[in-house]
Design a protein around this motif. Structure first.
Motif, PDB file in Angstrom:
ATOM      1  N   MET A  93       5.128 -19.656  32.372  1.00  0.00           N
ATOM      2  CA  MET A  93       6.502 -19.141  32.222  1.00  0.00           C
ATOM      3  C   MET A  93       6.646 -17.740  32.825  1.00  0.00           C
ATOM      4  O   MET A  93       7.754 -17.264  33.034  1.00  0.00           O
ATOM      5  N   ASP A  94       5.532 -17.115  33.104  1.00  0.00           N
ATOM      6  CA  ASP A  94       5.542 -15.721  33.597  1.00  0.00           C
ATOM      7  C   ASP A  94       5.668 -15.719  35.124  1.00  0.00           C
ATOM      8  O   ASP A  94       4.774 -15.285  35.840  1.00  0.00           O
ATOM      9  N   THR A  95       6.817 -16.180  35.614  1.00  0.00           N
ATOM     10  CA  THR A  95       6.955 -16.420  37.052  1.00  0.00           C
ATOM     11  C   THR A  95       6.894 -15.134  37.878  1.00  0.00           C
ATOM     12  O   THR A  95       6.460 -15.159  39.024  1.00  0.00           O
ATOM     13  N   ASP A  96       7.339 -14.007  37.313  1.00  0.00           N
ATOM     14  CA  ASP A  96       7.321 -12.758  38.102  1.00  0.00           C
ATOM     15  C   ASP A  96       6.124 -11.866  37.766  1.00  0.00           C
ATOM     16  O   ASP A  96       6.024 -10.746  38.271  1.00  0.00           O
ATOM     17  N   GLY A  97       5.201 -12.344  36.926  1.00  0.00           N
ATOM     18  CA  GLY A  97       4.014 -11.555  36.587  1.00  0.00           C
ATOM     19  C   GLY A  97       4.284 -10.417  35.611  1.00  0.00           C
ATOM     20  O   GLY A  97       3.388  -9.621  35.322  1.00  0.00           O
ATOM     21  N   GLY A  98       5.509 -10.356  35.091  1.00  0.00           N
ATOM     22  CA  GLY A  98       5.868  -9.251  34.192  1.00  0.00           C
ATOM     23  C   GLY A  98       5.065  -9.237  32.901  1.00  0.00           C
ATOM     24  O   GLY A  98       4.622  -8.175  32.444  1.00  0.00           O
ATOM     25  N   VAL A  99       4.872 -10.414  32.309  1.00  0.00           N
ATOM     26  CA  VAL A  99       4.105 -10.495  31.065  1.00  0.00           C
ATOM     27  C   VAL A  99       2.656 -10.075  31.333  1.00  0.00           C
ATOM     28  O   VAL A  99       2.080  -9.266  30.597  1.00  0.00           O
ATOM     29  N   ARG A 100       2.091 -10.613  32.438  1.00  0.00           N
ATOM     30  CA  ARG A 100       0.701 -10.259  32.759  1.00  0.00           C
ATOM     31  C   ARG A 100       0.567  -8.758  33.004  1.00  0.00           C
ATOM     32  O   ARG A 100      -0.419  -8.141  32.600  1.00  0.00           O
ATOM     33  N   GLY A 101       1.572  -8.165  33.650  1.00  0.00           N
ATOM     34  CA  GLY A 101       1.531  -6.724  33.920  1.00  0.00           C
ATOM     35  C   GLY A 101       1.563  -5.911  32.643  1.00  0.00           C
ATOM     36  O   GLY A 101       0.755  -5.004  32.450  1.00  0.00           O
ATOM     37  N   SER A 102       2.486  -6.244  31.716  1.00  0.00           N
ATOM     38  CA  SER A 102       2.560  -5.416  30.503  1.00  0.00           C
ATOM     39  C   SER A 102       1.387  -5.684  29.576  1.00  0.00           C
ATOM     40  O   SER A 102       0.915  -4.783  28.872  1.00  0.00           O
ATOM     41  N   MET A 103       0.860  -6.916  29.616  1.00  0.00           N
ATOM     42  CA  MET A 103      -0.337  -7.214  28.824  1.00  0.00           C
ATOM     43  C   MET A 103      -1.533  -6.386  29.305  1.00  0.00           C
ATOM     44  O   MET A 103      -2.291  -5.831  28.504  1.00  0.00           O
ATOM     45  N   LEU A 104      -1.637  -6.281  30.618  1.00  0.00           N
ATOM     46  CA  LEU A 104      -2.741  -5.492  31.180  1.00  0.00           C
ATOM     47  C   LEU A 104      -2.568  -4.008  30.847  1.00  0.00           C
ATOM     48  O   LEU A 104      -3.530  -3.328  30.468  1.00  0.00           O
ATOM     49  N   GLN A 105      -1.320  -3.523  30.950  1.00  0.00           N
ATOM     50  CA  GLN A 105      -1.064  -2.115  30.623  1.00  0.00           C
ATOM     51  C   GLN A 105      -1.435  -1.827  29.167  1.00  0.00           C
ATOM     52  O   GLN A 105      -2.069  -0.816  28.856  1.00  0.00           O
ATOM     53  N   GLN A 106      -1.033  -2.746  28.290  1.00  0.00           N
ATOM     54  CA  GLN A 106      -1.357  -2.595  26.861  1.00  0.00           C
ATOM     55  C   GLN A 106      -2.880  -2.571  26.648  1.00  0.00           C
ATOM     56  O   GLN A 106      -3.393  -1.826  25.815  1.00  0.00           O
ATOM     57  N   SER A 107      -3.581  -3.395  27.429  1.00  0.00           N
ATOM     58  CA  SER A 107      -5.040  -3.449  27.306  1.00  0.00           C
ATOM     59  C   SER A 107      -5.680  -2.157  27.786  1.00  0.00           C
ATOM     60  O   SER A 107      -6.626  -1.644  27.170  1.00  0.00           O
ATOM     61  N   PHE A 108      -5.171  -1.599  28.896  1.00  0.00           N
ATOM     62  CA  PHE A 108      -5.673  -0.288  29.360  1.00  0.00           C
ATOM     63  C   PHE A 108      -5.413   0.778  28.294  1.00  0.00           C
ATOM     64  O   PHE A 108      -6.281   1.606  28.005  1.00  0.00           O
ATOM     65  N   ASP A 109      -4.211   0.760  27.719  1.00  0.00           N
ATOM     66  CA  ASP A 109      -3.870   1.753  26.684  1.00  0.00           C
ATOM     67  C   ASP A 109      -4.861   1.662  25.525  1.00  0.00           C
ATOM     68  O   ASP A 109      -5.295   2.685  24.983  1.00  0.00           O
ATOM     69  N   CYS A 110      -5.208   0.420  25.146  1.00  0.00           N
ATOM     70  CA  CYS A 110      -6.169   0.234  24.041  1.00  0.00           C
ATOM     71  C   CYS A 110      -7.535   0.794  24.413  1.00  0.00           C
ATOM     72  O   CYS A 110      -8.152   1.510  23.610  1.00  0.00           O
ATOM     73  N   LEU A 111      -7.993   0.459  25.607  1.00  0.00           N
ATOM     74  CA  LEU A 111      -9.323   0.922  26.017  1.00  0.00           C
ATOM     75  C   LEU A 111      -9.376   2.449  26.032  1.00  0.00           C
ATOM     76  O   LEU A 111     -10.345   3.058  25.550  1.00  0.00           O
ATOM     77  N   ILE A 112      -8.335   3.075  26.578  1.00  0.00           N
ATOM     78  CA  ILE A 112      -8.325   4.541  26.653  1.00  0.00           C
ATOM     79  C   ILE A 112      -8.244   5.140  25.249  1.00  0.00           C
ATOM     80  O   ILE A 112      -8.920   6.122  24.936  1.00  0.00           O
ATOM     81  N   ASP A 113      -7.446   4.506  24.393  1.00  0.00           N
ATOM     82  CA  ASP A 113      -7.337   5.004  23.022  1.00  0.00           C
ATOM     83  C   ASP A 113      -8.678   4.920  22.293  1.00  0.00           C
ATOM     84  O   ASP A 113      -9.063   5.852  21.579  1.00  0.00           O
ATOM     85  N   VAL A 114      -9.388   3.821  22.468  1.00  0.00           N
ATOM     86  CA  VAL A 114     -10.708   3.697  21.830  1.00  0.00           C
ATOM     87  C   VAL A 114     -11.644   4.763  22.393  1.00  0.00           C
ATOM     88  O   VAL A 114     -12.376   5.422  21.641  1.00  0.00           O
ATOM     89  N   ALA A 115     -11.596   4.973  23.706  1.00  0.00           N
ATOM     90  CA  ALA A 115     -12.459   5.986  24.324  1.00  0.00           C
ATOM     91  C   ALA A 115     -12.142   7.381  23.781  1.00  0.00           C
ATOM     92  O   ALA A 115     -13.038   8.212  23.643  1.00  0.00           O
ATOM     93  N   GLU A 116     -10.872   7.603  23.464  1.00  0.00           N
ATOM     94  CA  GLU A 116     -10.447   8.908  22.930  1.00  0.00           C
ATOM     95  C   GLU A 116     -10.646   9.011  21.429  1.00  0.00           C
ATOM     96  O   GLU A 116     -10.400  10.062  20.845  1.00  0.00           O
ATOM     97  N   GLY A 117     -11.031   7.900  20.787  1.00  0.00           N
ATOM     98  CA  GLY A 117     -11.170   7.911  19.330  1.00  0.00           C
ATOM     99  C   GLY A 117      -9.827   7.970  18.637  1.00  0.00           C
ATOM    100  O   GLY A 117      -9.706   8.510  17.534  1.00  0.00           O
ATOM    101  N   GLY A 118      -8.793   7.409  19.278  1.00  0.00           N
ATOM    102  CA  GLY A 118      -7.440   7.471  18.727  1.00  0.00           C
ATOM    103  C   GLY A 118      -7.195   6.442  17.639  1.00  0.00           C
ATOM    104  O   GLY A 118      -8.087   5.653  17.292  1.00  0.00           O
ATOM    105  N   ALA A 119      -5.958   6.437  17.131  1.00  0.00           N
ATOM    106  CA  ALA A 119      -5.603   5.563  16.009  1.00  0.00           C
ATOM    107  C   ALA A 119      -4.744   4.386  16.435  1.00  0.00           C
ATOM    108  O   ALA A 119      -4.373   3.550  15.617  1.00  0.00           O
ATOM    109  N   LEU A 120      -4.413   4.323  17.750  1.00  0.00           N
ATOM    110  CA  LEU A 120      -3.471   3.322  18.243  1.00  0.00           C
ATOM    111  C   LEU A 120      -4.093   1.929  18.382  1.00  0.00           C
ATOM    112  O   LEU A 120      -3.475   0.922  18.033  1.00  0.00           O
ATOM    113  N   ALA A 121      -5.292   1.885  18.920  1.00  0.00           N
ATOM    114  CA  ALA A 121      -5.898   0.598  19.279  1.00  0.00           C
ATOM    115  C   ALA A 121      -6.051  -0.351  18.077  1.00  0.00           C
ATOM    116  O   ALA A 121      -5.738  -1.541  18.205  1.00  0.00           O
ATOM    117  N   PRO A 122      -6.496   0.146  16.909  1.00  0.00           N
ATOM    118  CA  PRO A 122      -6.624  -0.793  15.789  1.00  0.00           C
ATOM    119  C   PRO A 122      -5.287  -1.430  15.425  1.00  0.00           C
ATOM    120  O   PRO A 122      -5.239  -2.617  15.082  1.00  0.00           O
TER     121      PRO A 122
END
Ligand code: HEM
Length: 131
Positions: A42-71
Motif C-alpha cells: 500500500m506504500d506506493t510512494d515510499g512515504g511509510v518506509r521513509g518515516s519508519m526509517l526516520q523513526q528507527s534512526f531517531d531511536c538508535l540515536i536516542d539509545v546512543a545518547e542514553g535518552g528517554a525517547l526510544a523505550p
C-alpha cells in the motif's frame, strides 16, 4: 572515541555516500526477509518506509545518547506492528540491516571501533525492543 561519536559519524557517512539511504536499507531487508516486502504494497510512494526509517534512526540515536525517547517509541510501535502482522523479532532484523548498510557504505573506513560501538548499540536497542 566515545560510542555516541562513532555512531553519529558512521550515520553521517551513510548519508554522505547514499543520500537517501532508504533504497539500500529496504533492498537489504527484503533480500534477507522476502516475506516482508508484501507488507508495504500500500506504500506506493515510499512515504511509510521513509518515516519508519526516520523513526528507527531517531531511536538508535536516542539509545546512543542514553535518552528517554526510544523505550516509549519502541513500546508503542511494538503494539502497532502487532496489528500490521509484523513478527516481533523483525525489529532486531531492521536495526541489524541498518548497521549492515552503514558498514557497507563505509567500506574500508569501517574499523573495529565502529564495529564495537554498533554491537553495543544494537544489543541495547534490541533489549528495549523486546522489553
Ligand atoms: C522489519 C521490521 C519492520 C517491519 C516489517 C515493519 C512494517 C511496517 C508496516 C507494514 C507499516 C505500515 C503499516 C500500515 O500503515 O498499514 C509500518 C509503519 C510504521 N513503522 Fe514499521 N516495521 C518494522 C520496523 C519498525 C521499527 C523498528 C520502527 C521504529 C522504531 C517502525 C516504525 C514505524 C512507523 C513510525 C510507522 C508508521 C509510518 C507512517 O505511517 O508514516 N517500524 N511498519
Amino acid at each position: 572515541m566515545p560510542d555516541l561519536d562513532l555512531i553519529l559519524q558512521s550515520l553521517e557517512a551513510l548519508a554522505e555516500r547514499e543520500g537517501d539511504p532508504a533504497p539500500v536499507i529496504y533492498a537489504r531487508l527484503f533480500a534477507a526477509h522476502p516475506e516482508l516486502e508484501a507488507l508495504f504494497v500500500m506504500d506506493t510512494d515510499g512515504g511509510v518506509r521513509g518515516s519508519m526509517l526516520q523513526q528507527s534512526f531517531d531511536c538508535l540515536i536516542d539509545v546512543a545518547e542514553g535518552g528517554a525517547l526510544a523505550p516509549v517509541i519502541l513500546g508503542a510501535e511494538r503494539v502497532n506492528h502487532g496489528t500490521y502482522g509484523v513478527p516481533e523479532n523483525m525489529f532486531d532484523a531492521f536495526f541489524t540491516t541498518i548497521r549492515d548498510c552503514v558498514k557497507a557504505a563505509m567500506g574500508t573506513e569501517w574499523t573495529a571501533e565502529f564495529d564495537g560501538a554498533w554491537s553495543r548499540l544494537l544489543a541495547r536497542t534490541e533489549a528495549l525492543a523486546d522489553a
